[in-house]
Design a protein around this motif. Structure first.
Motif, short mmCIF file in Angstrom:
data_model
loop_
_atom_site.label_atom_id
_atom_site.label_comp_id
_atom_site.label_asym_id
_atom_site.label_seq_id
_atom_site.Cartn_x
_atom_site.Cartn_y
_atom_site.Cartn_z
N GLU A 41 0.84 -1.20 0.00
CA GLU A 41 0.00 0.00 0.00
C GLU A 41 0.88 1.25 0.00
O GLU A 41 0.60 2.22 -0.70
N ALA A 45 1.09 4.03 -3.05
CA ALA A 45 0.88 5.46 -2.82
C ALA A 45 2.10 6.27 -3.24
O ALA A 45 1.97 7.30 -3.92
N GLU A 78 -5.07 2.79 -6.32
CA GLU A 78 -5.05 4.20 -6.72
C GLU A 78 -4.68 5.12 -5.55
O GLU A 78 -4.80 6.34 -5.67
N GLN A 79 -4.27 4.56 -4.42
CA GLN A 79 -3.99 5.38 -3.25
C GLN A 79 -2.82 6.34 -3.49
O GLN A 79 -1.92 6.05 -4.26
N ARG A 80 -2.91 7.47 -2.83
CA ARG A 80 -1.87 8.50 -2.89
C ARG A 80 -1.77 9.14 -1.52
O ARG A 80 -2.73 9.15 -0.77
N ARG A 81 -0.63 9.71 -1.25
CA ARG A 81 -0.47 10.47 -0.02
C ARG A 81 -0.47 11.95 -0.29
O ARG A 81 -1.00 12.73 0.48
N ALA A 86 -5.19 12.72 -3.86
CA ALA A 86 -5.27 12.80 -2.41
C ALA A 86 -5.87 14.13 -1.96
O ALA A 86 -6.24 14.30 -0.81
#
Length: 89
Positions: A41, A45, A78-81, A86
């Motif tokens: 994960e 990200a 597709e997670q981003r920080r 985001a």
């Protein structure tokens, strides 16, 4: 990655980096069962954020990696920080 390195070794029997390639192959084989989903994960990200900054996508740059992870049950997320996705809507 393992298969690609093994093909490289077969195609270049007199190559100068054979020992390095063999070492990387053995290391990758030893790590096959050590994928920790939480770390993936973070990788997703981080990579997605870099892709946003650089105007590229991991799916286009490394489709084999994305497909291999999906085949192992870890589809690319597709997670981003910090990237565009985001940002609050």
């Amino acid at each position: 990655a393992i298969a690609a390195l093994e093909r490289h070794l077969v195609a270049r029997p007199a190559g100068t980096n054979r020992a390095v390639a063999a070492f990387v192959i053995e290391h990758l084989k030893s790590q096959r069962d050590k994928i920790i989903p939480g770390q993936l994960e973070e990788l997703f990200a981080f990579t997605n954020d870099l892709d946003d900054v650089n105007g590229q996508t991991i799916r286009a740059a490394c489709p084999e990696l994305v497909a291999a992870l999906a085949a192992m049950g870890h589809p690319w997320g597709e997670q981003r920080r910090f990237g565009v996705a985001a940002a609050p809507v």
